[in-house]
Motif scaffolding. Structure first.
Motif, PDB file in Angstrom:
ATOM      1  N   ALA A 157       0.831  -1.210   0.000  1.00 40.10           N
ATOM      2  CA  ALA A 157       0.000   0.000   0.000  1.00 40.10           C
ATOM      3  C   ALA A 157       0.864   1.258   0.000  1.00 40.10           C
ATOM      4  N   MET A 388      -3.054  -1.972  -8.104  1.00 35.76           N
ATOM      5  CA  MET A 388      -3.357  -2.858  -6.984  1.00 35.76           C
ATOM      6  C   MET A 388      -3.152  -4.319  -7.378  1.00 35.76           C
ATOM      7  N   SER A 392      -0.372  -6.734  -5.567  1.00 35.36           N
ATOM      8  CA  SER A 392      -0.869  -7.909  -4.845  1.00 35.36           C
ATOM      9  C   SER A 392      -0.397  -9.196  -5.510  1.00 35.36           C
ATOM     10  N   ILE A 402      -4.914  -4.881   0.963  1.00 36.96           N
ATOM     11  CA  ILE A 402      -4.116  -3.661   0.840  1.00 36.96           C
ATOM     12  C   ILE A 402      -4.936  -2.413   1.133  1.00 36.96           C
ATOM     13  N   ILE A 403      -6.233  -2.472   0.854  1.00 37.48           N
ATOM     14  CA  ILE A 403      -7.093  -1.288   0.944  1.00 37.48           C
ATOM     15  C   ILE A 403      -7.058  -0.608   2.320  1.00 37.48           C
ATOM     16  N   TYR A 405      -4.767  -0.102   4.272  1.00 40.21           N
ATOM     17  CA  TYR A 405      -3.519   0.643   4.448  1.00 40.21           C
ATOM     18  C   TYR A 405      -3.304   1.690   3.351  1.00 40.21           C
ATOM     19  N   SER A 406      -4.313   1.917   2.526  1.00 34.52           N
ATOM     20  CA  SER A 406      -4.184   2.859   1.410  1.00 34.52           C
ATOM     21  C   SER A 406      -4.359   4.291   1.909  1.00 34.52           C
TER      22      SER A 406
END
Length: 435
Positions: A157, A388, A392, A402-403, A405-406
């Motif tokens: 991220a 992304m 990933s 990941i979202i 921590y975006s």
């Protein structure tokens, strides 16, 4: 004020077909990248020419080709071609590796994610590509995560966030080119406006990354060697472009500068230099053709009253300049969520955004920044976005992980919203026109 035409909703059918092709194919195949953009835009172009059966085919083709040949579209294509050549030549002479290694050699061991974010910002700003930044830095982020207690999702991220920072600002980024050209402002003016809007988001991201990784330690064991001369073409292009030099001159000079360095250090022969530049041009053919076709589609949509219809619908709900700015943000956001491509979303919505900006006296520097900011923020969050998926895939984790921590993409969008709410920045004079 002259009464605005209500337009024709049917004229928007090509645009609707274009978006639905992505959504339906993504749902059916469980892969939102399964529909090639060039195929989707070609189908939409056929639909655009086919509608309005009352008009002669020859007239519709004439309107379409005039849209394709619009001066903004043609100049955009030329800039894309030069940017592709510069990017490939710079990479071929070792500028990418040198820039990455320079950043890594400066990476402080006690500020892992902060350092990684700043490096990603710098690399994406100089390279002009978020995907290139993700691919270049993902292995480094994976190594850091494997050797510390920092989560893999946070590392990926962080890289994506930094990649979107530069993608949103870089002078050779296709999104900056598209946003500036569609709003008829210079890229240097757009950069300066855009930078001050998103700076708080970048600073807060750094603070968050510092706070949540306190206590993590990592010592860089490898010797990241680099030659500073190989970084100079990126820095030169960035600095000269910010100074307001014509972008065609900037990119042409960048190609020559990088080529000379490559010839002097043996990275290129005369033949390989020309071949490398050709490869860069070829790499940009797809986006150039897409831009041309979308120009034709927008031309027919405008001719048939589609732009007037959208302006009428949007205008009914817009009561102020701020409302108009939110309208532009909403349009480009919807386009990017639908297509998962920030460049295409800007090209699609740019002409309409320009009309809204002129109607409500929004400075073109601001409208260009809004387009790029909201396209970039969604592109950095979408789990089916290319950036992304690349990160990933390399890290072998779910894009959904990941979202959370975006931080930067979210703060990028929030920075844009706050700038609209408080009317920032305040311009003393009208933006100059693109050279």
């Amino acid at each position: 004020m002259e009464k605005q035409s209500k337009g024709n909703a049917v004229a928007l059918l090509p645009l609707l077909v274009f978006i639905l092709l992505f959504i339906v194919s993504g749902i059916v195949t469980h892969d939102f990248s399964s529909m090639p953009i060039n195929v989707a835009v070609l189908i939409a172009a056929v639909v655009a020419i086919a509608i309005n059966r009352k008009e002669k085919l020859s007239k519709k083709i004439e309107v379409f080709t005039k849209g394709v040949g619009h001066e903004n579209i043609i100049l955009m294509v030329i800039i894309y071609i030069l940017a592709g050549a510069f990017s490939e030549v710079a990479e071929g002479m070792g500028a990418v590796d040198a820039t990455v290694n320079l950043g890594l050699s400066l990476l402080p061991a006690n500020l892992l994610m902060v350092g990684l974010f700043i490096i990603a910002c710098f690399i994406s700003l100089t390279m002009g590509t978020s995907m290139g930044t993700v691919v270049a830095l993902a292995p480094i982020g994976i190594g850091i995560a494997e050797q510390t207690d920092i989560s893999m999702a946070l590392a990926m991220a962080t890289i994506i966030g930094g990649a979107m920072f530069g993608d949103n600002l870089s002078m050779i980024s296709d999104t900056t080119i598209a946003a500036a050209r569609t709003q008829n402002t210079t890229m240097s003016d757009k950069f300066k406006t855009n930078f001050w809007i998103i700076l708080p988001g970048a600073i807060i991201t750094i603070i968050i990354l510092w706070a949540i990784t306190l206590g993590s330690h990592f010592t860089v064991q490898e010797d990241y060697s680099y030659q500073i001369v190989k970084v100079l073409p990126y820095l030169a292009v960035l600095i000269v472009a910010i100074l307001g030099v014509n972008v065609l001159i900037v990119l042409t000079g960048g190609i020559v500068f990088a080529g000379i360095i490559g010839l002097l250090d043996g990275s290129f022969t005369g033949t390989s230099l020309v071949q490398t530049a050709s490869e860069g041009i070829i790499n940009m053919q797809d986006i150039a053709i897409i831009a041309l076709l979308i120009g034709g589609i927008i031309g027919i949509i405008q001719h048939n009253g589609g732009i007037d219809y959208l302006l009428h619908v949007v205008s009914r709900r817009i009561k102020s300049k701020k409302g108009a700015e939110f309208g532009i943000a909403g349009l480009v956001s919807a386009a990017d969520i639908s297509t998962a491509n920030n460049t295409i979303s800007i090209i699609m919505t740019g002409p309409l955004a320009k009309n809204i900006a002129q109607e409500y006296q929004i400075d073109p520097r601001k409208s260009a920044s809004i387009l790029d900011i909201f396209a970039a923020c969604w592109q950095g969050i979408l789990p089916y976005g290319a950036q992304m998926l690349a990160a990933s895939g390399l890290a072998a984790i779910s894009p959904l992980s990941i979202i959370p921590y975006s931080f930067y993409p979210i703060l990028l969008g929030l920075s844009g919203i706050i700038a609209i709410l408080i009317g920032f920045p305040r311009f003393k004079q009208k933006a100059s026109q693109q050279e």
